[in-house]
Design an enzyme around this catalytic site. Structure first.
Site, PDB file in Angstrom:
ATOM      1  CE  LYS A 282      -0.607   0.308  -6.035  1.00  0.00           C
ATOM      2  NZ  LYS A 282      -0.849   0.924  -7.355  1.00  0.00           N
ATOM      3  CB  ALA A 343       1.515  13.338  -4.641  1.00  0.00           C
ATOM      4  CB  ALA A 346      -1.485   5.026  -8.482  1.00  0.00           C
TER       5      ALA A 346
END
Length: 478
Positions: A282, A343, A346
């Site tokens: 991500k 952490a 997401a």
């Protein structure tokens, strides 16, 4: 074709398996090496027991099969089986031309010449296919990609071997996308199985009803999800039925990715229109995007990539997908402060979403530096996961974002005493009821499940991909 590999020990059971899958297949592969020795004696009867084309295969242990006897015995059993009306016979690369070839030719049985590599992909893969074709009617190569670069090599087969009748198979987790998108490699069939007779095989029903793999053509728009791991993802259950409902010629496929940069090369190769991004990519994908939305810039994480003229655009639907189920409680003031457990990728979107709506947030994580990084960006608190007990009875919302939730028997805040007033939200969607949620339920807490977030963010991705709202009456089981 979708071809079902039969790995039952008796012919009768093979017939039953064929009948059970008949609606989703066009051919079957009878694996003599799975049959009992007594049943092999009558294998020639099998084609007359079913109504579809049958491939006759007798695989040795070194080629991923079960047969461990002598080569003389194996050839004799194959030869006897060819008394039956088989459509194809599979003969390995190293078997010299013999009476098997002659008998197949005399009966009009097409010869598949096959090569297997369970450790990787040979450097001369294309020339091997050409050599195999010279010795048979169809060349089959089943290899094991070890990364996304190997996957690119397989997808290049159609361009490099355009007019060669072939079966190209990528085995193992990196090969799943090649099994689904077999037609984009120019492969005449893909293998399915009820019992994963080869690494990475999918169910025939999934290939036919979920992916409609046999209908993929040059005009099919390709979408997907990248991650590591990814083959467990439920996102195909959202997007593929959605495409069908709006009559959009498109397919959504999982891609196991070890290198985001290499995947962008594959995305160009396949002319992909867009893809979802899950852990651990991500943040990594940001370097390869030409444009990003405000949410991505603020959050520092991207879960949706769409093709726009001349560049890739990054978006983040995790933000809205997470918020939608709990927004009424935030707006009513029931949720004023929250604990976010974990952490990872997401968490960036979740913490930013909560802070953007004025919720006070404390991030708990084993590695403090990771929590501190997100906390500084969002101006919130952070603490060690070991201190979770200090927050008992002090928060309105607890969000579980770690992979610990994938384990039904473990919670990242084991022993935490819920009071019953908290709202417990686990973004893990498999299993549905995690240990974290089970503990919260026992205390009387309000629960929110990962499939709620998954579906809401998926609907937003669908809109970004297609330009259409997700069909209102469609609610897939995740």
């Amino acid at each position: 074709m979708i071809c079902l590999t039969l790995s039952d020990p008796t012919l009768e059971e093979c017939v039953k398996t064929t009948q059970k899958n008949r609606a989703w297949i066009e051919a079957v592969e009878l694996r003599l090496d799975y049959l009992t020795p007594e049943e092999r004696e009558n294998a020639c009867r099998f084609p007359s027991m079913v109504e579809i084309p049958v491939i006759c295969t007798h695989r040795r242990v070194q080629d991923g099969g079960k047969f461990s006897g002598s080569e003389k015995q194996r050839k004799a059993e194959l030869l006897k089986a060819l008394d039956g009306n088989f459509a194809y016979v599979d003969i390995e690369e190293d078997v010299k031309k013999c009476e098997l070839d002659e008998k197949a030719r005399s009966k009009g049985i097409k010869i598949i010449r096959s090569y297997h590599d369970f450790s990787g992909i040979p450097n001369d893969i294309y020339s091997r296919v050409l050599t195999l074709k010279k010795r048979g009617d169809i060349a089959k190569i089943a290899v094991t990609p070890q990364g996304i670069l190997d996957t690119i090599t397989l997808f290049n087969a159609e361009k490099e071997l355009k007019d060669v009748p072939k079966i190209i198979i990528g085995m193992g987790p990196y090969g799943v996308a090649t099994r689904i998108l077999y037609r984009r490699m120019g492969s005449i069939l893909t293998f399915a199985s009820d019992s994963e007779a080869a690494p990475g095989q999918l169910k025939a029903r999934d290939l036919k009803e979920l992916y409609h793999a046999d209908e993929v053509n040059e005009r099919t728009a390709i979408y997907g999800i990248i991650g590591n791991p990814v083959n467990h993802s439920a996102s195909p259950l959202i997007h593929n039925p959605g495409f069908r409902a709006i009559k959009y010629n498109a397919i959504y496929v999982p891609f196991l990715v070890d290198n985001a940069r290499a995947f962008f090369a594959l995305a160009e190769n396949l002319r992909m229109r867009g893809f979802s991004v899950t852990v651990p990519h991500k943040v990594e994908v940001l370097s390869y995007l030409g444009n990003i939305t405000r949410e991505v810039k603020q959050i520092g994480s991207c879960n949706t990539v769409v093709r726009t003229p001349g560049l890739w655009k990054g978006m983040n639907t995790d933000y809205y997908g997470f918020l939608i189920p709990i927004l009424p409680d935030i707006e009513s003031g029931r949720i004023k402060n929250a604990l976010v457990i974990g952490a990872g990728g997401a968490s960036y979107a979740i913490v930013w979403a909560l802070r953007n709506w004025g919720v006070k947030v404390t991030i708990l994580n084993r590695t403090l530096s990771h929590a501190e990084k997100i906390a500084k960006i969002n101006i919130c608190s952070f603490d060690s996961l070991e201190n979770a007990a200090n927050y008992e009875g002090q928060v309105d919302l607890i969000v579980q974002t770690t992979s610990v939730g994938l384990n039904t028997f473990e919670s990242p805040i084991e022993g935490f005493r819920f009071t019953g007033k908290e709202i417990a939200y686990d973004i893990v969607y498999k299993p549905h009821m995690t240990k974290f949620l089970s503990d919260a339920k026992a205390a009387g807490c309000t629960l929110h499940f990962g499939d709620e977030m998954l579906f809401e963010q998926g609907k937003l991705q669908f809109e970004a991909f297609t330009g259409y709202h997700y069909p209102r009456n469609l609610k897939p089981e995740l």
